[in-house]
Design a protein around this motif. Structure first.
Motif, PDB file in Angstrom:
ATOM      1  N   ALA A   1      11.746  -2.278   0.868  1.00  0.00           N
ATOM      2  CA  ALA A   1      10.817  -1.255   0.391  1.00  0.00           C
ATOM      3  C   ALA A   1      10.265  -0.434   1.555  1.00  0.00           C
ATOM      4  N   LEU A   2       9.978  -1.093   2.668  1.00  0.00           N
ATOM      5  CA  LEU A   2       9.475  -0.387   3.840  1.00  0.00           C
ATOM      6  C   LEU A   2      10.508   0.611   4.344  1.00  0.00           C
TER       7      LEU A   2
ATOM      8  N   SER B   1       0.810  -1.218   0.000  1.00  0.00           N
ATOM      9  CA  SER B   1       0.000   0.000   0.000  1.00  0.00           C
ATOM     10  C   SER B   1       0.847   1.273   0.000  1.00  0.00           C
ATOM     11  N   ASN B   2       2.047   1.233   0.565  1.00  0.00           N
ATOM     12  CA  ASN B   2       2.888   2.427   0.555  1.00  0.00           C
ATOM     13  C   ASN B   2       3.676   2.565  -0.737  1.00  0.00           C
TER      14      ASN B   2
ATOM     15  N   TRP C   1      12.791   2.133   2.625  1.00  0.00           N
ATOM     16  CA  TRP C   1      12.795   3.271   1.707  1.00  0.00           C
ATOM     17  C   TRP C   1      11.619   4.182   2.036  1.00  0.00           C
ATOM     18  N   GLY C   2      10.443   3.604   2.234  1.00  0.00           N
ATOM     19  CA  GLY C   2       9.267   4.391   2.556  1.00  0.00           C
ATOM     20  C   GLY C   2       9.436   5.188   3.841  1.00  0.00           C
ATOM     21  N   LEU C   3      10.011   4.559   4.859  1.00  0.00           N
ATOM     22  CA  LEU C   3      10.244   5.248   6.130  1.00  0.00           C
ATOM     23  C   LEU C   3      11.199   6.426   5.945  1.00  0.00           C
ATOM     24  N   ARG C   4      12.296   6.188   5.238  1.00  0.00           N
ATOM     25  CA  ARG C   4      13.281   7.258   5.045  1.00  0.00           C
ATOM     26  C   ARG C   4      12.718   8.387   4.184  1.00  0.00           C
ATOM     27  N   PHE C   5      12.026   8.039   3.113  1.00  0.00           N
ATOM     28  CA  PHE C   5      11.453   9.037   2.221  1.00  0.00           C
ATOM     29  C   PHE C   5      10.414   9.873   2.958  1.00  0.00           C
ATOM     30  N   THR C   6       9.572   9.225   3.733  1.00  0.00           N
ATOM     31  CA  THR C   6       8.508   9.920   4.455  1.00  0.00           C
ATOM     32  C   THR C   6       9.092  10.834   5.535  1.00  0.00           C
ATOM     33  N   ARG C   7      10.129  10.369   6.226  1.00  0.00           N
ATOM     34  CA  ARG C   7      10.783  11.229   7.223  1.00  0.00           C
ATOM     35  C   ARG C   7      11.345  12.484   6.549  1.00  0.00           C
ATOM     36  N   THR C   8      11.958  12.288   5.396  1.00  0.00           N
ATOM     37  CA  THR C   8      12.519  13.422   4.659  1.00  0.00           C
ATOM     38  C   THR C   8      11.426  14.402   4.254  1.00  0.00           C
ATOM     39  N   GLN C   9      10.292  13.907   3.766  1.00  0.00           N
ATOM     40  CA  GLN C   9       9.175  14.785   3.402  1.00  0.00           C
ATOM     41  C   GLN C   9       8.690  15.581   4.612  1.00  0.00           C
ATOM     42  N   GLN C  10       8.569  14.907   5.736  1.00  0.00           N
ATOM     43  CA  GLN C  10       8.097  15.569   6.949  1.00  0.00           C
ATOM     44  C   GLN C  10       9.105  16.628   7.394  1.00  0.00           C
TER      45      GLN C  10
END
Length: 170
Positions: free
Chosen positions: A147-148, A30-31, A150-159
């Motif tokens: 993949a998770l 889903s992410n 990557w999602g965690l790192r990308f989302t932290r960066t966006q935040q």
């Protein structure tokens, strides 16, 4: 990435019904690539018509279990190795950021704060599925962890970007 290849990838680990695939999507993809029930069932029909999956079992109330065919596995492998991914070239959110000068600064800051909040909620969602993803020992779990992350790192960066950007608006 296409829904077609996501379905082939999930079925490469073993047969599953449309319902099972939808649950797998929700818990693991889903992410990366969300799918609705109607999209998934439509794609299963297309894959079956193309000979990339077959119905391996039928149960009560029309329940069908699908399995990837040799042709489907070959297509999945071709896509993984030979097709270059399309990078994210469009961002609806960043397009709006580019034109924030058209609203007053408080509205602009509020928009950026919403982006930070969206990041926080997405990060929370990813953290909630971490235990599920990390508990498995199958191929989907192992590569799902990559993949998770990557999602965690990308989302932290966006935040973090949104929190920084809000402070930049005078």
């Amino acid at each position: 990435m296409s829904l077609r290849h996501a379905v082939l990838g999930l079925l490469s680990e073993g047969p599953a019904s449309g319902y099972d695939l939808l649950k797998l999507f929700d818990a693991s993809l889903s992410n990366v690539w969300p799918a609705t029930q109607s999209q998934l069932y439509t794609e299963l029909g297309k894959l079956a018509d193309a000979g990339l999956v077959s119905v391996s079992a039928e149960g009560p109330r029309g329940r069908k279990e699908y399995a990837v065919t040799e042709e489907g596995l070959a297509e999945l492998r071709r896509w993984i190795v030979d097709v270059e991914p399309i990078g994210m070239t469009r961002s609806d959110m960043l397009l709006r950021v580019f034109f924030l000068a058209q609203v007053d600064p408080e509205q602009a800051r509020a928009y950026i704060r919403r982006q930070a909040e969206i990041g926080r909620k997405n990060l929370e969602h990813l953290e909630n599925i971490r235990e599920f993803v990390e508990s498995g020992t199958d191929n989907l779990s192992m590569y799902g962890r990559l993949a998770l992350e990557w999602g965690l790192r990308f989302t932290r960066t966006q935040q973090e970007w949104a929190e920084w950007a809000e402070k930049q608006i005078r």
